[in-house]
Design an enzyme around this catalytic site. Structure first.
Site, PDB file in Angstrom:
ATOM      1  N   CYS A  61       0.832  -1.204   0.000  1.00  0.00           N
ATOM      2  CA  CYS A  61       0.000   0.000   0.000  1.00  0.00           C
ATOM      3  C   CYS A  61       0.868   1.256   0.000  1.00  0.00           C
ATOM      4  O   CYS A  61       2.016   1.242   0.424  1.00  0.00           O
ATOM      5  CB  CYS A  61      -0.862   0.017   1.249  1.00  0.00           C
ATOM      6  SG  CYS A  61      -1.884  -1.441   1.407  1.00  0.00           S
TER       7      CYS A  61
ATOM      8  N   ARG B  12       5.123   0.372  -6.596  1.00  0.00           N
ATOM      9  CA  ARG B  12       5.056  -0.523  -5.436  1.00  0.00           C
ATOM     10  C   ARG B  12       4.011  -1.620  -5.603  1.00  0.00           C
ATOM     11  O   ARG B  12       3.959  -2.554  -4.810  1.00  0.00           O
ATOM     12  CB  ARG B  12       4.712   0.281  -4.169  1.00  0.00           C
ATOM     13  CG  ARG B  12       5.769   1.298  -3.806  1.00  0.00           C
ATOM     14  CD  ARG B  12       5.274   2.199  -2.704  1.00  0.00           C
ATOM     15  NE  ARG B  12       5.049   1.461  -1.468  1.00  0.00           N
ATOM     16  CZ  ARG B  12       6.002   1.201  -0.580  1.00  0.00           C
ATOM     17  NH1 ARG B  12       7.217   1.628  -0.794  1.00  0.00           N
ATOM     18  NH2 ARG B  12       5.729   0.541   0.509  1.00  0.00           N
TER      19      ARG B  12
ATOM     20  N   TRP C 246      -2.910  -2.622  -1.613  1.00  0.00           N
ATOM     21  CA  TRP C 246      -2.486  -3.980  -1.991  1.00  0.00           C
ATOM     22  C   TRP C 246      -3.189  -4.869  -0.975  1.00  0.00           C
ATOM     23  O   TRP C 246      -2.846  -4.861   0.203  1.00  0.00           O
ATOM     24  CB  TRP C 246      -0.959  -4.073  -1.887  1.00  0.00           C
ATOM     25  CG  TRP C 246      -0.388  -5.426  -2.109  1.00  0.00           C
ATOM     26  CD1 TRP C 246      -0.281  -6.429  -1.202  1.00  0.00           C
ATOM     27  CD2 TRP C 246       0.189  -5.927  -3.316  1.00  0.00           C
ATOM     28  NE1 TRP C 246       0.325  -7.514  -1.773  1.00  0.00           N
ATOM     29  CE2 TRP C 246       0.626  -7.242  -3.059  1.00  0.00           C
ATOM     30  CE3 TRP C 246       0.389  -5.394  -4.599  1.00  0.00           C
ATOM     31  CZ2 TRP C 246       1.238  -8.027  -4.036  1.00  0.00           C
ATOM     32  CZ3 TRP C 246       0.996  -6.181  -5.547  1.00  0.00           C
ATOM     33  CH2 TRP C 246       1.419  -7.484  -5.273  1.00  0.00           C
TER      34      TRP C 246
ATOM     35  N   ASN D   5      -1.831   2.432   5.944  1.00  0.00           N
ATOM     36  CA  ASN D   5      -0.927   1.340   5.522  1.00  0.00           C
ATOM     37  C   ASN D   5      -0.640   0.500   6.750  1.00  0.00           C
ATOM     38  O   ASN D   5      -0.498   1.041   7.844  1.00  0.00           O
ATOM     39  CB  ASN D   5       0.425   1.889   5.051  1.00  0.00           C
ATOM     40  CG  ASN D   5       0.348   2.452   3.661  1.00  0.00           C
ATOM     41  OD1 ASN D   5      -0.686   2.401   3.018  1.00  0.00           O
ATOM     42  ND2 ASN D   5       1.452   3.008   3.204  1.00  0.00           N
ATOM     43  N   GLY D   6      -0.482  -0.811   6.562  1.00  0.00           N
ATOM     44  CA  GLY D   6      -0.147  -1.676   7.700  1.00  0.00           C
ATOM     45  C   GLY D   6      -1.336  -2.525   8.091  1.00  0.00           C
ATOM     46  O   GLY D   6      -2.269  -2.711   7.297  1.00  0.00           O
TER      47      GLY D   6
ATOM     48  N   GLU E 246      18.060 -23.160  -4.045  1.00  0.00           N
ATOM     49  CA  GLU E 246      17.648 -21.769  -4.204  1.00  0.00           C
ATOM     50  C   GLU E 246      18.869 -20.851  -4.326  1.00  0.00           C
ATOM     51  O   GLU E 246      18.881 -19.933  -5.148  1.00  0.00           O
ATOM     52  CB  GLU E 246      16.755 -21.369  -3.009  1.00  0.00           C
ATOM     53  CG  GLU E 246      16.276 -19.934  -2.976  1.00  0.00           C
ATOM     54  CD  GLU E 246      15.499 -19.485  -4.215  1.00  0.00           C
ATOM     55  OE1 GLU E 246      15.121 -20.325  -5.047  1.00  0.00           O
ATOM     56  OE2 GLU E 246      15.313 -18.259  -4.361  1.00  0.00           O
TER      57      GLU E 246
ATOM     58  N   LYS F 144      19.599 -18.540  -7.555  1.00  0.00           N
ATOM     59  CA  LYS F 144      19.820 -17.077  -7.457  1.00  0.00           C
ATOM     60  C   LYS F 144      21.077 -16.697  -8.216  1.00  0.00           C
ATOM     61  O   LYS F 144      21.084 -15.753  -8.988  1.00  0.00           O
ATOM     62  CB  LYS F 144      19.974 -16.614  -5.992  1.00  0.00           C
ATOM     63  CG  LYS F 144      18.741 -16.509  -5.148  1.00  0.00           C
ATOM     64  CD  LYS F 144      17.738 -15.473  -5.550  1.00  0.00           C
ATOM     65  CE  LYS F 144      16.831 -15.927  -6.646  1.00  0.00           C
ATOM     66  NZ  LYS F 144      15.699 -16.735  -6.414  1.00  0.00           N
TER      67      LYS F 144
ATOM     68  N   GLU G  46      20.709 -17.131 -12.063  1.00  0.00           N
ATOM     69  CA  GLU G  46      19.818 -16.161 -12.704  1.00  0.00           C
ATOM     70  C   GLU G  46      20.475 -14.818 -12.959  1.00  0.00           C
ATOM     71  O   GLU G  46      20.252 -14.211 -13.997  1.00  0.00           O
ATOM     72  CB  GLU G  46      18.589 -15.900 -11.803  1.00  0.00           C
ATOM     73  CG  GLU G  46      17.586 -17.005 -11.789  1.00  0.00           C
ATOM     74  CD  GLU G  46      16.353 -16.617 -10.973  1.00  0.00           C
ATOM     75  OE1 GLU G  46      16.490 -16.432  -9.758  1.00  0.00           O
ATOM     76  OE2 GLU G  46      15.273 -16.494 -11.565  1.00  0.00           O
TER      77      GLU G  46
ATOM     78  N   HIS H 169      28.038 -39.786  -5.133  1.00  0.00           N
ATOM     79  CA  HIS H 169      27.387 -40.659  -6.126  1.00  0.00           C
ATOM     80  C   HIS H 169      27.556 -40.130  -7.545  1.00  0.00           C
ATOM     81  O   HIS H 169      26.791 -40.485  -8.430  1.00  0.00           O
ATOM     82  CB  HIS H 169      25.911 -40.834  -5.776  1.00  0.00           C
ATOM     83  CG  HIS H 169      25.716 -41.492  -4.446  1.00  0.00           C
ATOM     84  ND1 HIS H 169      26.018 -42.817  -4.218  1.00  0.00           N
ATOM     85  CD2 HIS H 169      25.297 -40.996  -3.254  1.00  0.00           C
ATOM     86  CE1 HIS H 169      25.777 -43.113  -2.959  1.00  0.00           C
ATOM     87  NE2 HIS H 169      25.341 -42.009  -2.346  1.00  0.00           N
TER      88      HIS H 169
ATOM     89  N   LYS I  40       9.584 -11.777 -15.168  1.00  0.00           N
ATOM     90  CA  LYS I  40       9.115 -11.880 -13.779  1.00  0.00           C
ATOM     91  C   LYS I  40       7.927 -12.830 -13.664  1.00  0.00           C
ATOM     92  O   LYS I  40       7.802 -13.566 -12.701  1.00  0.00           O
ATOM     93  CB  LYS I  40       8.747 -10.476 -13.265  1.00  0.00           C
ATOM     94  CG  LYS I  40       8.362 -10.421 -11.800  1.00  0.00           C
ATOM     95  CD  LYS I  40       9.534 -10.717 -10.884  1.00  0.00           C
ATOM     96  CE  LYS I  40       9.123 -10.914  -9.445  1.00  0.00           C
ATOM     97  NZ  LYS I  40      10.126 -11.662  -8.674  1.00  0.00           N
TER      98      LYS I  40
END
Ligand code: M6R
Length: 597
Positions: free
Chosen positions: A2, A27, A75, A99-100, A473, A477, A480, A496, A592
């Site tokens: 938000c 945002r 949001w 906001n929040g 992951e 990262k 990418e 192995h 994205k």
């Protein structure tokens, strides 16, 4: 996430608010609105979707001369992204933007409903406005009534409120969410980040947590710590960081607190997940978790946690494989899809397949009005806010946290953990979130170290248990954004086959938590070291066979170590990519949101 704007002055208030809202578009939001109080008329407008819809809706609305205004991009977190749920929320003579999250909104709402207040929206925010107007009945001083209102609200917030009782002022409150007040030649401006203020305000005050007040056009210099605003727009949007990805790594701590909000009852040490009740999980004998990329790595972590805590069988599936494999799909199985965007074509199609087989479906998703959310029976929102960097960071962190919450929630229902174990996990959770705060010393160390890891013929990231998906992951990262070859492996698997590649030009990033299988992974690291691999160990404990160490702080649990190491891996990938001169936010060949097969 938000966004908030506000204005006090004589210029075109609508234009200034709409400009501010457009500056906050980066945002992410799903609806927007504003309220203007001028010549004792309070007018409020809201619309779903793009700001353009709000511009269209208000094209014939004009004000003349002095007034005050507040605006908001929303949001969704509490309640769907509808016009009714959009801000501002209004009472009889006042409007508010926020906001929040107001954590205790449910109890405040019940109290106000008993007094006869009628609620229109599903939001937590609406309680603020009714509470303020109610407090005004007993407390004639509007600032005191506002202070009383804010002091009754628990949680994180940045709030702006306008009221006919004081038509030339804006009330503000800040706790945990940013709020800035600026002064320019044409008036006073309010915003939740610098970007709406750039080009308008010359001086600003960044409000501290706990500040509650009211401001008129002449009152700016009563504010503390006023400073000049000398930044450009792109710098403002990145909040001073070099890349959005870096900003997103740094905001993980705040994001995760938001992910948690309202989901842990601290008094009873219970987990509550909105919209999910006992009946939804009744009769579920197993779970399939389906996702792509980073979200799939979160799914893998979820399997370990759910099996360990809730003692339920969990299958994990890469969505593009799941779609065509013809796997057996049981009606007593819960199908969980995980997606940041909620639009990934493979995950969406896998979900449709599960529905066709009459499975119950649950989405763990970051975007409220996305296709995956709309298609699923229930959703747990990750609340990470918009993620701009193509390489996912904070979304992954919030997915893992939601899966941890869900595993505890399920364990609570299936009585597979005792109350005291759940209470302990909750305390681990708070410590784990704290561990995501980026330590400057650690960042500087990685900056220096990264110079030594720019070449070589590839990287192995190794770990065991939940540190295996974290290794995957970490490797993803790095791949990418640096375009270097990196693979994640369970460390016990090296012997192995992959160990054949070991030599001094092979870099191994070893994830060595103290609280989970440290000795086992240590032996795997020694095997690699004996074959001359260059080893960088991430651990709270020293590992003699490592060439480099990145120390993480001593932790109470392996989950805390997981979140600490996650940040280290993200920063390492970031620094290597920056050294190689790559565009970290927009890596080559990647998008994205992958809405094609
Ligand atoms: O939006 P989703 O979470 O469904 O996206 C899935 C993957 O495309 C995504 O995680 C991708 O792997 C990211 N670029 C990872 O950084």
């Amino acid at each position: 996430m938000c966004g908030i704007v506000g204005y006090i002055g004589e210029k075109n208030i609508k234009k200034i608010l709409l400009h501010g809202l457009e500056e906050l578009e980066y945002r992410g939001y799903d609806s927007a609105g504003f309220a203007i109080l001028s010549h004792n008329e309070l007018s409020s407008f809201k619309s779903v979707g793009k700001i353009q819809n709000l511009i269209e809706k208000t094209k014939y609305f004009e004000t003349q001369g002095f007034g005050v205004g507040i605006g908001h991009t929303r949001w969704a977190t509490h309640g769907k992204p509808t016009e009714i749920n959009a801000h501002p929320h209004s009472g009889e003579f006042s409007s508010v933007v926020h906001n929040g999250i107001i954590e205790n909104y449910a109890e405040l709402k019940t109290m106000l409903q008993k007094k006869g207040y009628h609620f229109l929206s599903q939001t937590d925010t609406e309680v603020i406005i009714h509470l303020f107007e109610d407090n005004l009945k007993e407390q004639k001083d509007p600032l005191k009534a506002f202070e009383k209102t804010i002091n009754s609200c628990k949680g994180a917030y940045a709030i702006l409120l306008v009221t006919k009782i004081m038509p030339d002022k804006v009330f503000y409150a800040k706790n945990g969410s940013p709020l800035i007040i600026g002064k320019g030649e044409e008036g006073i401006y309010f915003a939740s980040s610098d970007s709406p203020l750039v080009g308008l305000a010359k001086e600003v005050c960044y409000l501290e947590d706990g500040k509650i007040g009211v401001l008129g056009i002449e009152d700016f210099y009563t504010l503390p710590s006023i400073q000049p605003l000398n930044i450009n727009k792109s710098f403002a949007q990145k909040e001073g960081f070099r890349y959005f990805m870096e900003k997103e790594i740094y905001e993980q701590h705040r994001v995760l607190l938001e992910t948690l909000m309202g989901r842990i009852q601290t008094d009873t040490q219970q987990i509550t997940l909105e919209n999910i009740d006992d009946s939804f999980l009744e009769g579920i004998k197993s779970i399939t978790i389906c996702a792509c990329g980073t979200s799939y790595h979160a799914a893998m972590v979820g399997k370990y946690l759910l099996e360990r805590m809730a003692k339920i069988r969990v299958n994990i599936a890469i969505a593009s494989e799941f779609r065509y494999a013809g796997f057996v799909m049981d009606k007593e199985e819960l199908f969980i899809s995980i997606s940041q965007s909620g639009e990934t074509a493979d995950t969406l199609e896998a979900l449709k397949l599960a529905k066709k087989h009459q499975q119950k479906t649950l989405a763990i998703c970051n975007v409220e009005n996305s296709s995956i959310v709309r298609e699923s029976d229930h959703t747990i929102l990750t609340r990470a806010g918009i993620e701009k960097g193509v390489a996912s960071t904070k979304a992954f962190a919030s997915q893992v946290l939601v899966l941890w919450l869900f595993a505890l929630f399920f364990a609570q229902q299936r009585k597979t953990l005792e109350k005291k174990d759940i209470a302990q996990e909750i305390s681990f959770m708070f410590a784990a979130i704290k561990a995501t705060q980026v330590n400057n010393k650690m960042h500087e160390r990685i900056k220096k170290l990264s110079k030594r890891y720019l070449h070589g013929h590839g990287f192995f990231f190794i770990g065991r248990d939940i540190f295996y998906p974290l290794a995957l992951e970490g490797a993803l990262k790095l791949k990418e954004i640096s375009y270097l070859h990196a693979e994640g492996y369970p460390s016990g698997e090296m012997k192995h086959g992959p160990i054949a590649l070991a030599d001094s030009n092979l870099f191994t990033i070893a994830l060595m938590p103290e609280h989970l299988l440290f000795e086992k992974i240590k032996s795997n690291v020694e095997e690699l070291s004996a074959r001359d691999a260059t080893i960088c160990a991430i651990s709270p404990k020293e590992c003699e066979s490592a060439d480099d160490m990145i120390y993480i702080p001593k932790a109470q649990s392996y989950m805390e170590e997981f979140f600490s190491m996650m940040v280290v891996l993200q920063v390492l990938a970031l620094e290597i990519a920056i050294k190689l001169g790559n565009d970290v936010d927009m890596p080559r060949n990647l998008a994205k949101s992958v809405t094609v097969e």
